[in-house]
Motif scaffolding. Structure first.
Motif, short mmCIF file in Angstrom:
data_model
loop_
_atom_site.label_atom_id
_atom_site.label_comp_id
_atom_site.label_asym_id
_atom_site.label_seq_id
_atom_site.Cartn_x
_atom_site.Cartn_y
_atom_site.Cartn_z
N ASP A 6 0.86 -1.18 0.00
CA ASP A 6 0.00 0.00 0.00
C ASP A 6 0.90 1.23 0.00
O ASP A 6 1.40 1.65 1.05
CB ASP A 6 -0.91 0.00 1.23
CG ASP A 6 -1.82 1.23 1.30
OD1 ASP A 6 -1.82 2.01 0.33
OD2 ASP A 6 -2.49 1.41 2.33
N TYR A 7 1.13 1.79 -1.18
CA TYR A 7 2.04 2.92 -1.29
C TYR A 7 1.42 4.23 -0.81
O TYR A 7 2.09 5.27 -0.83
CB TYR A 7 2.52 3.05 -2.74
CG TYR A 7 3.40 1.90 -3.17
CD1 TYR A 7 4.71 1.80 -2.71
CD2 TYR A 7 2.93 0.91 -4.02
CE1 TYR A 7 5.53 0.75 -3.09
CE2 TYR A 7 3.73 -0.15 -4.41
CZ TYR A 7 5.03 -0.23 -3.93
OH TYR A 7 5.84 -1.28 -4.31
N THR A 8 0.17 4.19 -0.37
CA THR A 8 -0.45 5.39 0.20
C THR A 8 -0.31 5.42 1.72
O THR A 8 -0.66 6.42 2.35
CB THR A 8 -1.94 5.45 -0.17
OG1 THR A 8 -2.64 4.36 0.46
CG2 THR A 8 -2.12 5.39 -1.68
N SER A 9 0.18 4.35 2.30
CA SER A 9 0.30 4.27 3.76
C SER A 9 1.33 5.27 4.28
O SER A 9 2.40 5.45 3.67
CB SER A 9 0.73 2.86 4.17
OG SER A 9 1.09 2.82 5.54
N PRO A 10 1.03 5.95 5.40
CA PRO A 10 2.01 6.90 5.96
C PRO A 10 3.28 6.20 6.47
O PRO A 10 4.30 6.86 6.68
CB PRO A 10 1.23 7.56 7.12
CG PRO A 10 0.15 6.59 7.45
CD PRO A 10 -0.22 5.93 6.16
N GLY A 11 3.22 4.89 6.65
CA GLY A 11 4.40 4.16 7.12
C GLY A 11 5.28 3.64 6.00
O GLY A 11 6.29 2.97 6.24
N THR A 12 4.94 3.98 4.75
CA THR A 12 5.73 3.50 3.61
C THR A 12 7.10 4.16 3.61
O THR A 12 7.24 5.37 3.76
CB THR A 12 4.99 3.81 2.30
OG1 THR A 12 3.70 3.22 2.33
CG2 THR A 12 5.76 3.26 1.12
N GLN A 13 8.13 3.34 3.41
CA GLN A 13 9.52 3.82 3.43
C GLN A 13 10.13 3.72 2.03
O GLN A 13 10.04 2.68 1.39
CB GLN A 13 10.35 2.99 4.41
CG GLN A 13 9.81 3.00 5.84
CD GLN A 13 10.44 1.90 6.69
OE1 GLN A 13 10.80 0.85 6.19
NE2 GLN A 13 10.58 2.17 7.97
N PHE A 14 10.77 4.81 1.60
CA PHE A 14 11.38 4.83 0.27
C PHE A 14 12.88 5.09 0.31
O PHE A 14 13.55 4.98 -0.72
CB PHE A 14 10.71 5.89 -0.61
CG PHE A 14 9.26 5.59 -0.89
CD1 PHE A 14 8.89 4.65 -1.84
CD2 PHE A 14 8.26 6.24 -0.18
CE1 PHE A 14 7.56 4.37 -2.10
CE2 PHE A 14 6.93 5.97 -0.43
CZ PHE A 14 6.57 5.03 -1.39
N ALA A 15 13.43 5.44 1.47
CA ALA A 15 14.85 5.76 1.56
C ALA A 15 15.40 5.25 2.89
O ALA A 15 14.68 5.17 3.89
CB ALA A 15 15.07 7.27 1.44
N PHE A 16 16.70 4.91 2.87
CA PHE A 16 17.35 4.40 4.07
C PHE A 16 18.86 4.61 3.95
O PHE A 16 19.42 4.50 2.86
CB PHE A 16 17.05 2.91 4.28
CG PHE A 16 17.63 2.34 5.54
CD1 PHE A 16 17.01 2.56 6.76
CD2 PHE A 16 18.79 1.58 5.51
CE1 PHE A 16 17.55 2.04 7.93
CE2 PHE A 16 19.34 1.06 6.66
CZ PHE A 16 18.72 1.29 7.88
N ASP A 17 19.50 4.90 5.06
CA ASP A 17 20.96 5.04 5.11
C ASP A 17 21.56 3.71 5.54
O ASP A 17 21.48 3.33 6.71
CB ASP A 17 21.34 6.15 6.10
CG ASP A 17 22.84 6.42 6.13
OD1 ASP A 17 23.60 5.65 5.51
OD2 ASP A 17 23.25 7.38 6.81
N VAL A 18 22.15 2.99 4.60
CA VAL A 18 22.69 1.65 4.88
C VAL A 18 23.82 1.71 5.90
O VAL A 18 24.06 0.74 6.62
CB VAL A 18 23.17 0.99 3.56
CG1 VAL A 18 23.72 -0.40 3.81
CG2 VAL A 18 22.02 0.92 2.57
N ASN A 19 24.50 2.85 6.02
CA ASN A 19 25.59 2.99 6.99
C ASN A 19 25.12 2.83 8.43
O ASN A 19 25.94 2.57 9.32
CB ASN A 19 26.26 4.36 6.84
CG ASN A 19 26.92 4.53 5.49
OD1 ASN A 19 27.78 3.75 5.10
ND2 ASN A 19 26.51 5.56 4.76
N THR A 20 23.83 2.97 8.66
CA THR A 20 23.30 2.89 10.02
C THR A 20 22.93 1.46 10.42
O THR A 20 22.43 1.25 11.52
CB THR A 20 22.06 3.79 10.17
OG1 THR A 20 21.01 3.30 9.32
CG2 THR A 20 22.40 5.23 9.82
#
Length: 221
Positions: A6-20
């Motif tokens: 569900d790409y309309t969900s406010p919990g949808t994630q599109f970016a992340f810092d792999v270093n973390t």
């Protein structure tokens, strides 16, 4: 397996810092960061390891029971060895920036950095890669099973395997005093072990550096 997102969900994630998200760190120059669906919930059928190695460090022998792996060299150089379960031969590839090695699902393999500042990207066709490490197989299998199955001296085997108390992931351990055999090195433990050389018809093509079957000795760590 793909799931409906569900790409309309406010919990949808599109970016992340792999270093973390480090999953293993040997020292400041040798570590692995992971990106999976557990960090980025929009991922489907893909994940990756961001790998940093200095010369002579080894991603220990292992396999992935749920995914194939594509290893891309960003910087430095790495020797990747894989066991072909159909031919019963090891094939070694030395890759440099811009070159890749494909590792089919379930195939036994390992990587050895041959230069400092080696940076690899390992891409998997599963949203969370499973990893079965060789050190776990060695330390968790009862020594009497190995001894009986292969007709080995159990006491000698226990002594040999006793230092492996945890999953190794990146070897050799920092306190290792092992001296490779004459003519070999930490970055090329298979040197002078009777391998068959292969020549590349095209110098720009990534070719197996050497291969060996059941008549030849495997690398001695």
């Amino acid at each position: 397996m793909s799931t409906q997102m569900d790409y309309t969900s406010p919990g949808t994630q599109f970016a992340f810092d792999v270093n973390t998200n480090p999953i293993f760190k040997k020292d400041a120059n040798n570590y692995l960061n992971l990106l999976s669906v557990n960090q980025l919930n929009t991922l489907q059928n893909i994940s990756l390891l961001d790998i940093f190695l200095s010369k002579g460090n080894v991603i220990e022998p292992h396999y992935h029971q749920n995914a194939s792996e594509l290893v891309y060299c960003i910087s430095g150089a790495v020797e990747i060895s894989l066991l072909n379960p159909f031919t019963k031969q090891y094939v070694r590839y030395l890759i440099t920036p811009g070159q890749v090695v494909n590792l089919p699902q379930g195939w036994w393999h390992y990587e050895i950095a041959t230069q400092d500042n080696t940076h690899l990207l390992a891409i998997f066709d599963a949203n969370v890669p499973d990893i079965i490490y060789g050190s776990d197989i060695l330390r968790l299998t009862p020594t009497n099973v190995f001894a009986y199955t292969y007709c080995l001296d159990e006491a000698a085997l226990k002594t040999t395997l006793a230092p492996i108390k945890n999953t190794v992931v990146l070897g050799p351990p920092t306190d290792c005093s092992y001296n490779p055999v004459q003519g070999a090195s930490a970055a090329n433990p298979s040197a002078n072990q009777g391998f068959v050389q292969q020549q590349a018809a095209n110098p720009n093509q990534v070719m197996p550096q050497q291969k060996y079957g059941h008549h030849h000795r495997a690398p001695q760590f």
